[in-house]
Design an enzyme around this catalytic site. Structure first.
Site, PDB file in Angstrom:
ATOM      1  N   GLU A 103       1.098  -1.158  -0.195  1.00 31.93           N
ATOM      2  CA  GLU A 103       0.055   0.149   0.290  1.00 31.93           C
ATOM      3  C   GLU A 103       0.877   1.512   0.334  1.00 31.93           C
ATOM      4  OE1 GLU A 103      -2.977  -0.855   3.828  1.00 31.93           O
ATOM      5  OE2 GLU A 103      -3.070  -3.324   2.373  1.00 31.93           O
ATOM      6  N   GLU A 147      -4.578  -6.591   1.865  1.00 25.93           N
ATOM      7  CA  GLU A 147      -3.937  -7.277   2.753  1.00 25.93           C
ATOM      8  C   GLU A 147      -4.132  -8.504   2.191  1.00 25.93           C
ATOM      9  OE1 GLU A 147      -5.410  -5.731   4.562  1.00 25.93           O
ATOM     10  OE2 GLU A 147      -3.880  -3.711   4.284  1.00 25.93           O
ATOM     11  N   PHE A 203       2.696  -2.422   8.940  1.00 26.37           N
ATOM     12  CA  PHE A 203       2.725  -2.652  10.094  1.00 26.37           C
ATOM     13  C   PHE A 203       2.419  -4.233  10.300  1.00 26.37           C
ATOM     14  CE2 PHE A 203       1.585   2.010  10.130  1.00 26.37           C
ATOM     15  CZ  PHE A 203       2.282   2.367  10.874  1.00 26.37           C
ATOM     16  N   ASP A 218       1.076  -5.485  12.438  1.00 28.07           N
ATOM     17  CA  ASP A 218      -0.193  -5.281  13.546  1.00 28.07           C
ATOM     18  C   ASP A 218      -1.301  -6.406  12.065  1.00 28.07           C
ATOM     19  OD1 ASP A 218       0.535  -3.494  16.066  1.00 28.07           O
ATOM     20  OD2 ASP A 218       1.869  -2.821  14.730  1.00 28.07           O
ATOM     21  N   PHE A 219      -0.625  -5.684  11.343  1.00 28.45           N
ATOM     22  CA  PHE A 219      -2.284  -5.659   9.809  1.00 28.45           C
ATOM     23  C   PHE A 219      -2.010  -7.277   9.323  1.00 28.45           C
ATOM     24  CE2 PHE A 219      -1.242  -1.280   8.322  1.00 28.45           C
ATOM     25  CZ  PHE A 219      -2.113  -0.418   9.295  1.00 28.45           C
ATOM     26  N   HIS A 234      -1.524  -0.590  16.699  1.00 31.45           N
ATOM     27  CA  HIS A 234       0.399  -0.244  15.486  1.00 31.45           C
ATOM     28  C   HIS A 234       1.296  -0.885  16.107  1.00 31.45           C
ATOM     29  CE1 HIS A 234      -2.674   1.397  13.040  1.00 31.45           C
ATOM     30  NE2 HIS A 234      -2.080   1.422  12.194  1.00 31.45           N
TER      31      HIS A 234
HETATM   32  C1  LIG Z   1      -5.928  -3.081   7.882  1.00 29.02           C
HETATM   33  C2  LIG Z   1      -5.060  -2.379   7.168  1.00 29.02           C
HETATM   34  N1  LIG Z   1      -4.404  -2.133   6.486  1.00 29.02           N
HETATM   35  C3  LIG Z   1      -3.736  -0.501   6.340  1.00 29.02           C
HETATM   36  C4  LIG Z   1      -3.529   0.346   6.813  1.00 29.02           C
HETATM   37  C5  LIG Z   1      -3.297   1.775   6.978  1.00 29.02           C
HETATM   38  N2  LIG Z   1      -3.762   2.561   6.403  1.00 29.02           N
HETATM   39  C6  LIG Z   1      -4.843   3.719   7.883  1.00 29.02           C
HETATM   40  S1  LIG Z   1      -6.061   4.407   7.623  1.00 29.02           S
HETATM   41  C7  LIG Z   1      -6.248   4.063   5.211  1.00 29.02           C
HETATM   42  C8  LIG Z   1      -6.574   4.388   4.249  1.00 29.02           C
HETATM   43  C9  LIG Z   1      -7.562   4.027   4.588  1.00 29.02           C
HETATM   44  O1  LIG Z   1      -8.219   4.963   3.135  1.00 29.02           O
HETATM   45  P1  LIG Z   1      -9.992   5.248   3.316  1.00 29.02           P
HETATM   46  O2  LIG Z   1     -10.544   3.856   3.992  1.00 29.02           O
HETATM   47  O3  LIG Z   1     -10.148   5.327   2.047  1.00 29.02           O
HETATM   48  O4  LIG Z   1     -10.510   5.994   4.503  1.00 29.02           O
HETATM   49  P2  LIG Z   1      -9.709   7.778   4.762  1.00 29.02           P
HETATM   50  O5  LIG Z   1      -8.595   7.784   5.316  1.00 29.02           O
HETATM   51  O6  LIG Z   1     -10.118   8.934   3.958  1.00 29.02           O
HETATM   52  O7  LIG Z   1     -10.828   7.947   5.012  1.00 29.02           O
HETATM   53  C10 LIG Z   1      -4.342   2.507   5.317  1.00 29.02           C
HETATM   54  C11 LIG Z   1      -4.195   2.316   4.436  1.00 29.02           C
HETATM   55  C12 LIG Z   1      -4.454   0.339   8.536  1.00 29.02           C
HETATM   56  N3  LIG Z   1      -5.177   0.834   9.015  1.00 29.02           N
HETATM   57  N4  LIG Z   1      -5.684  -0.746   8.617  1.00 29.02           N
END
Ligand SMILES: Cc1ncc(C[n+]2csc(CCOP(=O)(O)OP(=O)(O)O)c2C)c(N)n1
Ligand SMILES: [Mg+2]
Lengths: 342, 321
Positions: free
Chosen positions: A29, A71, A94, A96-97, A140
């Site tokens: 990602e 993931e 991370f 944790d994911f 995290h």
């Molecule tokens: C399972 C998981 N994968 C990746 C992340 C890292 N991460 C945190 S927010 C995010 C983007 C999320 O995008 P969206 O669902 O569109 O929400 P927005 O931030 O736009 O509100 C990512 C990839 C995470 N926290 N959890």
């Protein structure tokens, strides 16, 4: 040779291996970032902490793949690609994911070779950051290397410095088994001299960062640095320590650990992961079984309590092993009466 | 649909509170005093508030990493939230969760979430509770365009339909998951996804409180009446980086400025209610200044509040052990 950060050392390892072998690809990602954005900027992030920056520009979209936030599918895709001719380095961001994709790692990639009667090779590397210290809270901050160590078929690397990271990552990419490569998130800006050329550090061979007569300290990842700091302080007080960085938790260099405990007769293990069934427990069992007679006293473990990682700094500091806690544990191992550090 | 005066006043206050809370955090974060990760909801206020205006404390919501707005919209106390973000013992989670884990089950707020896609399955469970306990409540999952691709989300859409759950899936589509655009990351269409899982699809402009309130009202009524889940696709823009510290190089120059200028939900709301003679401008001004004071005192109180104590580290891992 020049000074490089942990981040740069990892980036250089990826870059050099991608140059050497066209089958090496990187996915995850925002490993580049900016796709589908409105500015047209490519490589907008280069990874959430900039570790894969510049790879897209050099190697192009076919070899540096931004994934949707899925993931289970991309980690599984990396495993499938590894079993069929590519050598993917998938970034889980991370660690944790892993909760979102453990099946693909635990039931799929880890077991191909054995289940298929030795017919598969799965040259997969999963990179992820781990560890507490950034107030990133319970979801995290975990140090999950024991989870992976528990699974036969996986190799698990926990580098302790920039030099170690580069050599171990190149080794991981060239290895034909699935490797989990865990980077402590607090270490990305740590710097040291790192050779410019590619080199490898073999798995399962511990590094003795110092040798001493009184106490053996085994530490993992960022804890190696803390253990050495504690050993410096103890030296001033007339206690000399051996510090072992096992580098990989699987395979584990049991010979070196047993030899050193044989020499010093005292063991302190510093492990940032949750205390039940962690590396400290594993090594304690090893030593109790094979070096019991050499022990001059109880094994001491410097580990967090059996709680999730708390958010507030005061609690996170209490949670984590520290130089002071290691120092106290070594003194306790020496039989000194020391006040307990909360 | 006629919206009660009290609801309008409460909703405006809620949106204003979110805005001021977030803009203040933006400033405070830059001073280095706030630990951890902070994801701001600025620009998206009308979505959380428009949806939650149709809910009671009995109804459950699950939020995301960008959770402050949902918390405030669902009635979580602002001072306790601020203290939590500062890692204080007086925080709603006693300083143990931080920005990404604010929760208050007494308000039907099942938590912000550090795991993308963590909420939708939980909402299936909450909806199952409501359905089984026959309490007439519904459960609402807020999730982003990025989260819309997670397996957990897609499986939850299916499960909610299979079990005909009183659930609403509110897809907050701000066009980005971190630094990646949804035009790249989301294949097909969200409408086709909803329909593929056998549930009604609705969409609305997430910067217009009235549009959200109307659409969410229908979706929630549908679910509450026992007709199964609905997907509500809300179109929005986020005004700050993915997290504090993100330079947003992936967004065109002027994109955020345009959203602020033309799609500010607070301005849109004010114009609408004053032109229609529903509320007086002075009433809104009064709310603005009351909220300003509330945020100010929340920050002061948070900074002065006691830190957690050593015993807090070991407390509350289990109910009993
Ligand atoms: C399972 C998981 N994968 C990746 C992340 C890292 N991460 C945190 S927010 C995010 C983007 C999320 O995008 P969206 O669902 O569109 O929400 P927005 O931030 O736009 O509100 C990512 C990839 C995470 N926290 N959890
Ligand atoms: Mg989004």
């Amino acid at each position: 040779m020049s000074k490089k950060s942990f981040r740069q050392a990892i980036n250089e390892a990826l870059r050099q291996e991608m140059r050497r072998d066209p089958r090496v690809i990187v996915m995850g990602e925002d490993v580049a970032g900016g796709r589908g954005g409105t500015s047209g900027t490519v490589d907008a992030w280069g990874g959430v902490l900039g570790v894969t920056k510049g790879l897209l520009t050099e190697f192009g979209e076919d070899r540096v793949l931004d994934t949707p936030i899925t993931e289970a599918s991309y980690i599984g895709a990396a495993a499938g690609a590894a079993a069929t001719g590519l050598r993917p380095v998938a970034e889980l961001m991370f660690v944790d994911f892993v909760g979102c994709c453990l099946d693909q790692i635990m039931n799929q990639a880890a077991k191909f070779r054995y289940m298929f009667g030795g017919k598969a090779r799965t040259p997969l590397v999963i990179r992820a950051m781990f560890g507490a210290g950034f107030n990133a809270a319970a979801q995290h901050s975990q140090a999950l290397y024991p989870l992976f160590t528990h699974i036969p078929g996986l190799k698990v690397v926990v580098p302790s410095s920039p030099y170690e990271a580069k050599g171990l990552l190149i080794e991981a990419i060239r290895d034909d088994d699935p490797v989990i490569f865990l980077e402590h998130k607090v270490m990305y800006d740590d710097e040291e001299e790192v050779p410019d050329e590619a080199y490898t550090i073999p798995f399962g061979e511990a590094n003795l960062t110092r040798e001493g007569d009184d106490v053996t300290i085994v530490a993992f990842g960022r804890m190696v640095k803390l253990a050495n700091e504690a050993a410096d302080r103890l030296e001033q007080q007339g206690i000399s320590c051996t510090v072992i960085d096992p580098r990989t938790t699987s395979p584990l260099d049991t010979d070196t650990i047993l030899d050193c405990v044989g020499d010093t007769g005292r063991l302190v293990i510093v492990d940032e992961s949750s205390p039940r069934c962690n590396m400290a427990a594993d090594i304690s069992a090893l030593v109790a079984e094979h070096a019991f007679d050499a022990l001059k006293g109880p094994i001491r473990r410097v580990v967090p309590p059996h709680t999730p990682v708390p958010f507030a700094s005061v609690l996170e500091n209490l949670y984590l092993p520290s130089v002071e806690k290691i120092e106290a544990a070594v003194k306790a191992a020496m039989g000194h009466r020391v006040p307990e550090i909360a | 649909m006629q919206i009660a005066r009290e609801t309008l006043l409460r909703s405006y206050r809620s949106m204003r509170t979110i805005r001021d809370f977030e803009e203040r955090l933006h400033v405070e974060f830059a001073t280095g005093e706030i630990p951890g990760f902070v994801h701001l909801y600025c620009g998206e206020e009308a979505s959380g508030v428009g949806v939650c205006a149709n809910l009671t404390d009995l109804d459950t919501i699950a939020s995301t990493h960008r959770g402050h707005g949902h918390c405030i919209a669902k009635g979580v106390e602002v001072a306790g939230m601020m203290a939590e973000i500062y890692g204080r013992q007086t925080g709603v989670c006693r300083g143990k969760g931080g920005s990404m884990h604010i929760a208050d089950l007494s308000r039907g707020m099942l938590g912000a979430n550090g795991i993308v896609g963590g909420g939708p399955p939980l909402i299936c469970g909450a909806a199952l509770s409501h359905k089984t306990l026959k309490n007439g409540a519904v459960a609402v999952a807020f999730y982003g365009d990025g989260a819309s691709n997670e397996g957990t989300t897609l499986e939850s859409l299916n499960l909610a339909s299979v079990w005909r759950l009183p659930a609403v899936f509110v897809l907050e589509d701000n066009g980005y998951g971190e630094a990646t655009g949804s035009s790249y990351a989301c294949a097909g269409s969200q409408k086709a996804r909803a329909e593929g899982f056998g549930m009604p699809y609705m969409e609305c402009d997430g910067t217009d409180f009235f549009a959200v309130h109307q659409a969410a009202g229908e979706a929630i009524a549908h679910a509450r009446a026992g007709n199964g889940p609905v997907m509500l696709h809300v179109h929005l823009a986020r005004w700050y980086g993915h997290f504090e510290g993100d330079a947003m190089t992936y967004r065109a120059a002027g994109e955020v400025a345009a959203a602020r200028a033309d799609h500010d939900c607070l301005t849109i709301f004010r114009t609408r209610v004053t032109e229609a003679g529903l509320l007086e401008g002075t009433e809104l001004d009064d709310i603005d200044s009351a909220v300003r004071d509330e945020i100010e005192s929340a920050v002061i109180a948070a900074k002065q509040a006691p830190l957690p104590e050593a015993a807090d580290l070991l407390a509350d891992v289990y109910v009993r052990y």
